[in-house]
Write a protein that holds these residues in place. Structure first.
Motif, PDB file in Angstrom:
ATOM      1  N   PHE A   1       1.034  -1.141  -0.143  1.00  0.00           N
ATOM      2  CA  PHE A   1      -0.167  -0.031   0.055  1.00  0.00           C
ATOM      3  C   PHE A   1       0.941   1.297  -0.016  1.00  0.00           C
ATOM      4  O   PHE A   1       0.772   2.151  -0.860  1.00  0.00           O
ATOM      5  CB  PHE A   1      -0.907   0.019   1.185  1.00  0.00           C
ATOM      6  N   ILE A   2       1.971   1.186   0.836  1.00  0.00           N
ATOM      7  CA  ILE A   2       2.877   2.415   0.963  1.00  0.00           C
ATOM      8  C   ILE A   2       3.580   2.579  -0.334  1.00  0.00           C
ATOM      9  O   ILE A   2       3.802   3.700  -0.828  1.00  0.00           O
ATOM     10  CB  ILE A   2       3.828   2.339   2.257  1.00  0.00           C
ATOM     11  N   LYS A   3       3.974   1.480  -0.951  1.00  0.00           N
ATOM     12  CA  LYS A   3       4.813   1.284  -2.130  1.00  0.00           C
ATOM     13  C   LYS A   3       3.949   1.961  -3.280  1.00  0.00           C
ATOM     14  O   LYS A   3       4.361   2.748  -4.183  1.00  0.00           O
ATOM     15  CB  LYS A   3       5.352  -0.011  -2.549  1.00  0.00           C
ATOM     16  N   GLY A   4       2.619   1.566  -3.275  1.00  0.00           N
ATOM     17  CA  GLY A   4       1.827   2.137  -4.268  1.00  0.00           C
ATOM     18  C   GLY A   4       1.427   3.756  -4.224  1.00  0.00           C
ATOM     19  O   GLY A   4       1.422   4.432  -5.284  1.00  0.00           O
ATOM     20  N   ILE A   5       1.832   4.410  -3.048  1.00  0.00           N
ATOM     21  CA  ILE A   5       1.856   5.805  -3.002  1.00  0.00           C
ATOM     22  C   ILE A   5       3.042   6.643  -3.054  1.00  0.00           C
ATOM     23  O   ILE A   5       3.017   7.563  -3.886  1.00  0.00           O
ATOM     24  CB  ILE A   5       1.036   5.840  -1.494  1.00  0.00           C
ATOM     25  N   PHE A   6       3.778   6.026  -2.412  1.00  0.00           N
ATOM     26  CA  PHE A   6       5.284   6.691  -2.302  1.00  0.00           C
ATOM     27  C   PHE A   6       6.248   5.930  -3.095  1.00  0.00           C
ATOM     28  O   PHE A   6       7.510   6.632  -3.025  1.00  0.00           O
ATOM     29  CB  PHE A   6       5.722   6.811  -0.695  1.00  0.00           C
ATOM     30  N   GLY A   7       6.176   4.980  -3.770  1.00  0.00           N
ATOM     31  CA  GLY A   7       7.073   4.260  -4.408  1.00  0.00           C
ATOM     32  C   GLY A   7       8.020   3.341  -3.495  1.00  0.00           C
ATOM     33  O   GLY A   7       7.728   3.223  -2.393  1.00  0.00           O
ATOM     34  N   PRO A   8       9.093   2.859  -4.195  1.00  0.00           N
ATOM     35  CA  PRO A   8       9.940   1.785  -3.533  1.00  0.00           C
ATOM     36  C   PRO A   8      10.772   2.370  -2.240  1.00  0.00           C
ATOM     37  O   PRO A   8      10.997   1.766  -1.570  1.00  0.00           O
ATOM     38  CB  PRO A   8      10.872   1.304  -4.620  1.00  0.00           C
ATOM     39  N   VAL A   9      11.036   3.663  -2.464  1.00  0.00           N
ATOM     40  CA  VAL A   9      11.730   4.553  -1.393  1.00  0.00           C
ATOM     41  C   VAL A   9      10.728   4.489  -0.079  1.00  0.00           C
ATOM     42  O   VAL A   9      11.127   4.141   1.080  1.00  0.00           O
ATOM     43  CB  VAL A   9      11.965   5.978  -1.831  1.00  0.00           C
ATOM     44  N   GLY A  10       9.432   4.845  -0.410  1.00  0.00           N
ATOM     45  CA  GLY A  10       8.425   4.786   0.899  1.00  0.00           C
ATOM     46  C   GLY A  10       8.325   3.305   1.711  1.00  0.00           C
ATOM     47  O   GLY A  10       8.316   3.481   2.690  1.00  0.00           O
ATOM     48  N   SER A  11       8.420   2.470   0.652  1.00  0.00           N
ATOM     49  CA  SER A  11       8.122   1.007   1.127  1.00  0.00           C
ATOM     50  C   SER A  11       9.334   0.462   1.899  1.00  0.00           C
ATOM     51  O   SER A  11       9.273  -0.209   2.823  1.00  0.00           O
ATOM     52  CB  SER A  11       7.605  -0.019   0.122  1.00  0.00           C
ATOM     53  N   GLY A  12      10.581   1.372   1.587  1.00  0.00           N
ATOM     54  CA  GLY A  12      11.712   0.738   2.226  1.00  0.00           C
ATOM     55  C   GLY A  12      11.710   1.272   3.870  1.00  0.00           C
ATOM     56  O   GLY A  12      12.351   0.390   4.741  1.00  0.00           O
ATOM     57  N   PHE A  13      11.051   2.217   4.469  1.00  0.00           N
ATOM     58  CA  PHE A  13      10.712   2.253   5.640  1.00  0.00           C
ATOM     59  C   PHE A  13      10.119   1.286   6.403  1.00  0.00           C
ATOM     60  O   PHE A  13      10.024   1.173   7.935  1.00  0.00           O
ATOM     61  CB  PHE A  13      10.260   3.809   5.883  1.00  0.00           C
ATOM     62  N   MET A  14       9.533   0.216   5.648  1.00  0.00           N
ATOM     63  CA  MET A  14       9.015  -0.881   6.626  1.00  0.00           C
ATOM     64  C   MET A  14       9.951  -2.190   6.542  1.00  0.00           C
ATOM     65  O   MET A  14       9.707  -3.149   7.322  1.00  0.00           O
ATOM     66  CB  MET A  14       7.630  -1.547   5.729  1.00  0.00           C
ATOM     67  N   ALA A  15      11.089  -2.118   5.961  1.00  0.00           N
ATOM     68  CA  ALA A  15      11.985  -3.356   5.878  1.00  0.00           C
ATOM     69  C   ALA A  15      12.437  -3.713   7.127  1.00  0.00           C
ATOM     70  O   ALA A  15      12.432  -4.894   7.419  1.00  0.00           O
ATOM     71  CB  ALA A  15      13.301  -2.780   5.090  1.00  0.00           C
ATOM     72  N   GLY A  16      12.716  -2.877   8.242  1.00  0.00           N
ATOM     73  CA  GLY A  16      13.112  -3.068   9.484  1.00  0.00           C
ATOM     74  C   GLY A  16      11.999  -4.073  10.056  1.00  0.00           C
ATOM     75  O   GLY A  16      12.352  -4.599  11.012  1.00  0.00           O
ATOM     76  N   SER A  17      10.656  -3.803   9.892  1.00  0.00           N
ATOM     77  CA  SER A  17       9.673  -4.566  10.827  1.00  0.00           C
ATOM     78  C   SER A  17      10.035  -6.150  10.505  1.00  0.00           C
ATOM     79  O   SER A  17       9.578  -7.127  11.205  1.00  0.00           O
ATOM     80  CB  SER A  17       8.401  -4.140  10.218  1.00  0.00           C
ATOM     81  N   TRP A  18      10.779  -6.580   9.204  1.00  0.00           N
ATOM     82  CA  TRP A  18      10.715  -8.123   9.150  1.00  0.00           C
ATOM     83  C   TRP A  18      11.850  -8.454   9.516  1.00  0.00           C
ATOM     84  O   TRP A  18      12.214  -9.726   9.533  1.00  0.00           O
ATOM     85  CB  TRP A  18      10.829  -8.434   7.550  1.00  0.00           C
ATOM     86  N   ILE A  19      12.612  -7.706  10.488  1.00  0.00           N
ATOM     87  CA  ILE A  19      14.102  -8.249  11.344  1.00  0.00           C
ATOM     88  C   ILE A  19      13.466  -8.464  12.581  1.00  0.00           C
ATOM     89  O   ILE A  19      14.377  -8.901  13.611  1.00  0.00           O
ATOM     90  CB  ILE A  19      15.154  -7.234  11.101  1.00  0.00           C
ATOM     91  N   MET A  20      12.332  -8.111  13.079  1.00  0.00           N
ATOM     92  CA  MET A  20      11.996  -7.933  14.717  1.00  0.00           C
ATOM     93  C   MET A  20      11.972  -9.115  15.334  1.00  0.00           C
ATOM     94  O   MET A  20      12.486  -9.245  16.376  1.00  0.00           O
ATOM     95  CB  MET A  20      10.693  -7.328  14.733  1.00  0.00           C
ATOM     96  N   ALA A  21      11.376 -10.499  14.681  1.00  0.00           N
ATOM     97  CA  ALA A  21      11.350 -11.640  15.305  1.00  0.00           C
ATOM     98  C   ALA A  21      12.939 -12.015  15.901  1.00  0.00           C
ATOM     99  O   ALA A  21      13.092 -12.589  16.954  1.00  0.00           O
ATOM    100  CB  ALA A  21      10.935 -12.758  14.259  1.00  0.00           C
ATOM    101  N   SER A  22      13.938 -12.037  14.729  1.00  0.00           N
ATOM    102  CA  SER A  22      15.084 -12.397  15.172  1.00  0.00           C
ATOM    103  C   SER A  22      15.838 -11.535  16.286  1.00  0.00           C
ATOM    104  O   SER A  22      16.607 -11.850  17.252  1.00  0.00           O
ATOM    105  CB  SER A  22      16.273 -11.831  13.815  1.00  0.00           C
ATOM    106  N   VAL A  23      15.661  -9.882  16.320  1.00  0.00           N
ATOM    107  CA  VAL A  23      16.212  -9.259  17.298  1.00  0.00           C
ATOM    108  C   VAL A  23      15.496  -9.480  18.559  1.00  0.00           C
ATOM    109  O   VAL A  23      16.124  -9.442  19.609  1.00  0.00           O
ATOM    110  CB  VAL A  23      16.183  -7.882  16.826  1.00  0.00           C
TER     111      VAL A  23
END
Length: 203
Positions: free
Chosen positions: A35-57
């Motif tokens: 949804f974010i990527k559709g509005i702000f492009g790939p740069v905007g969706s990049g701000f979600m990337a860290g959420s996929w690391i949370m389980a490990s940390v």
């Protein structure tokens, strides 16, 4: 604190439980990221990337033993697949590379440092591994150098904030409930409470 580097049954159960929850959240995060990527492009969706690391940390911060970050990320990835992800192969590859990246930060300190800067480094390493993986899997070379650089920067910030700060805040919140008293993090919290109680009695 238990100095054994092998995981006991209690630790395996809590790692699995937390990772399953994050696996479910990961799938939700994917839709939100699109949804974010559709509005702000790939740069905007990049701000979600860290959420996929949370389980490990989160799990590594709680249990504090070698291999926990990688194991947690793989369990989360498998969960994500089981509940409906259509890209099983990609999810497993990303889970493995992200887990390796997150694990590397703790290995650099010989699994002796779990302070916030180390957690942030783990989140950063996790998204760097994520970026390298998706760059080749999804053909991100098609983007201009500027967009790619901004995307990487957004992902790095996300890894530091989501993977580091938010993961610590999540685990600390769980610890304050008392459910983690039998784990490495809970024992540290209990020692701090005892010291604070002693100081308050002498004040």
């Amino acid at each position: 604190m238990n100095n054994s580097k092998s995981l006991n049954l209690r630790e395996i159960v809590v790692i699995s439980s937390i990772s399953v929850v994050f696996g479910i959240l990961y799938l939700i995060f994917i839709f939100f990221s699109q949804f974010i990527k559709g509005i702000f492009g790939p740069v905007g969706s990049g701000f979600m990337a860290g959420s996929w690391i949370m389980a490990s940390v989160v799990c590594a911060y709680i249990v504090r033993k070698p291999g926990v970050a990688l194991i947690a990320e793989m369990i989360a990835a498998v969960t994500e697949i089981l509940i409906g992800s259509v890209s099983a192969g990609t999810v497993l590859i990303l889970g493995f590379t992200q887990g390796i990246g997150a694990e590397l930060a703790f290995a650099l300190f010989l699994y002796r440092s779990y302070r916030l800067p180390t957690l942030m480094l783990s989140g950063a390493f996790g998204v760097i591994a994520n970026f390298i993986t998706i760059y080749f899997l999804f053909g991100y070379s098609q983007y201009s150098v500027i967009i790619t650089a901004f995307m990487f920067g957004a992902m790095l910030i996300s890894g530091i904030l989501w993977g580091g700060w938010a993961s610590k805040a999540t685990a600390d919140s769980l610890c304050r409930t008392g459910v983690l008293d039998n784990f490495a993090l809970g024992k540290i919290y209990r020692q701090k409470r005892m010291k604070n109680d002693e100081l308050s009695q002498h004040s």
